[in-house]
Write an enzyme that holds these catalytic residues in place. Structure first.
Site, PDB file in Angstrom:
ATOM      1  CG  HIS A   1      -1.781   1.091   1.455  1.00  0.00           C
ATOM      2  ND1 HIS A   1      -1.372   2.252   2.068  1.00  0.00           N
ATOM      3  CD2 HIS A   1      -3.074   1.258   1.124  1.00  0.00           C
ATOM      4  CE1 HIS A   1      -2.393   3.100   2.083  1.00  0.00           C
ATOM      5  NE2 HIS A   1      -3.433   2.522   1.533  1.00  0.00           N
TER       6      HIS A   1
ATOM      7  CG  ASN B   1      -0.253   5.366   4.006  1.00  0.00           C
ATOM      8  OD1 ASN B   1      -0.031   6.196   3.141  1.00  0.00           O
ATOM      9  ND2 ASN B   1      -1.277   5.438   4.827  1.00  0.00           N
ATOM     10  CE  LYS B   2       0.659  -0.659   5.460  1.00  0.00           C
ATOM     11  NZ  LYS B   2      -0.307  -1.659   5.099  1.00  0.00           N
ATOM     12  CG  ASN B   3       8.653   1.064   5.676  1.00  0.00           C
ATOM     13  OD1 ASN B   3       7.555   1.480   6.067  1.00  0.00           O
ATOM     14  ND2 ASN B   3       9.710   0.994   6.473  1.00  0.00           N
ATOM     15  CB  VAL B   4       8.761  -0.885  -0.870  1.00  0.00           C
ATOM     16  CG1 VAL B   4      10.204  -0.487  -0.656  1.00  0.00           C
ATOM     17  CG2 VAL B   4       8.462  -2.237  -0.264  1.00  0.00           C
TER      18      VAL B   4
END
Ligand SMILES: *Cc1c(COP(=O)(O)O)cnc(C)c1O
Length: 392
Positions: free
Chosen positions: A192, A194-197
């Site tokens: 998603h 918002n995740k780190n990748v």
């Protein structure tokens, strides 16, 4: 009176500081344009390439990608044969997807309260929740802080349980020097924004065997298996969970940068600890996250606001931060207190530690391109908002 009339130069308001922001480089954008022009835009060579890269990252284990980190967990439960009559142990402090997938396959979630320090499932309480119906555990690495994998797998092994690691937030984190995803049973990642990748939307499931990966492919695309030029069989009822090549190309541009992104996040987390260590900020009585700089990927920086009758309500804190041009978030409300879970029998007071944390937890801005000055602005603003409400 305007700044002009007063004779002093107008001080421009600083730009809005969002809670998070993806970093998409120009090479990735150009790569996406190439995919769009190529004539093949849904699952194809870029999906295959992304799976190969993820598998390499996860110690050569089989990996398949999907269009969300939610369906990956549902599919893992289906592959594990979890269904009606079964129980799955998980935490009440997560995104609601974590327990929804248990209901989706017809099983019953069994919540276990959290450790308020790590904010993850309290492994000391897991064994007491195991019954003859228990089939699996879904632990969550909240904010990217890994659940203790040694203890988790000792419990799972002792009781013959499958594990579906909800590692949606912990891509790039490690446990005892090994990458999350390179060890354990099923491991589910989310990509998603918002995740780190990110792949815009998307997820990946790390499995143990090629047989599991074959099943994952079937669950991903309506159960269809193709053979030869015209052969087709349908062995099971699957959904439509495939990732597009456009999304996969975004992911291919993101993966090589994970250590760089997480390094920047780690440095900002250090800055937050330094700033929250100053006397005026220390006096606020905030509960800070675990100061771990080796294993967590610093997916989020979350503080727990002081509770008590005089404490400022979280919504008010968020409104004042917003008015000062700073985004904040709540990750998360307690799952068992949502209407759908209350209707299934859960109630206030069932998991008091999770409930207390969920009522007062606040996520502060943290993303790779954020600056030290922005972190200072966050801490200064929060300090200014909370200081008048300190209990004397
Ligand atoms: C993001 C997230 C999910 C869901 O992932 P999607 O890709 O949005 O479906 C599940 N669990 C946790 C803990 C998450 O943070």
């Amino acid at each position: 009176m305007s700044a002009l009339a007063s004779g002093s130069p107008a001080k421009p308001a600083p730009p809005y500081l969002p809670l998070t922001r993806p970093t998409i480089d120009e090479a990735t954008i150009a790569g996406v344009a190439e995919v769009l022009r190529s004539g093949w835009i849904t699952s194809g060579p870029n999906v295959k390439a992304l799976e190969a890269k993820l598998s390499e990252y996860c110690g050569g284990r089989p990996v398949r990608v999907f269009n969300s980190g939610t369906c990956t967990m549902e599919i893992a439960l289906r592959i594990a044969g979890v269904g009606p009559g079964h129980e799955v142990i998980t935490t009440p402090l997560s995104w609601v997807a974590t327990s929804h997938v248990i209901l989706e396959v017809g099983a019953r979630p069994v919540f276990v309260d959290i450790d308020p320090v790590t904010r993850n499932i309290d492994l000391d309480r897991v064994e007491a929740a195991i019954t003859p119906a228990t089939r699996a555990i879904i632990p969550v690495d909240l904010a990217g802080l890994p659940v203790d994998r040694d203890r988790l797998y000792a419990i799972a092994k002792k009781h013959g349980l499958r594990v579906v690691e909800d590692a949606a937030q912990s891509y790039g984190a490690t446990w005892n020097g090994k990458r999350i995803g390179a060890l354990g049973d099923f491991v589910s990642f989310s990509f998603h924004p918002n995740k780190n990748v990110t792949t815009i939307e998307g997820g990946a499931l790390v499995m143990n065997t090629e047989a599991e990966a074959k099943l994952a492919e079937q669950y991903r695309l309506q159960g269809v298996v193709r053979t030869g030029f015209d052969g087709m069989e349908v062995e099971l009822v699957g959904g439509k969970f495939n990732l597009t090549d456009v999304a996969a190309r975004v992911g291919l541009g993101q993966l090589p940068r994970i250590d760089e992104f997480n390094g920047q996040r780690r440095e900002l987390a250090r800055v937050y600890f330094e700033l929250f260590g100053r006397p005026a900020a220390r006096a606020l009585g905030l509960q800070l996250p675990v100061a771990d700089f080796t294993q967590t990927n610093w997916h989020m920086f979350q503080v727990v606001l002081p509770a008590g009758p005089r404490a400022l309500k979280r919504a008010e804190v968020m409104a004042q931060m917003q008015a000062a041009g700073i985004g904040t978030g709540v990750h998360y409300p307690a799952i068992h207190l949502f209407a759908v879970y209350r209707r299934l029998g859960w109630n206030d007071g069932d998991f008091p530690l999770a409930e207390a944390t969920c009522r007062s937890i606040l996520t502060l801005p943290l993303f790779p391109t954020m600056t030290r000055a922005e972190a200072e602005r966050v801490v200064d603003t929060l300090t200014a908002i909370l200081t008048p409400h300190l209990t004397p």
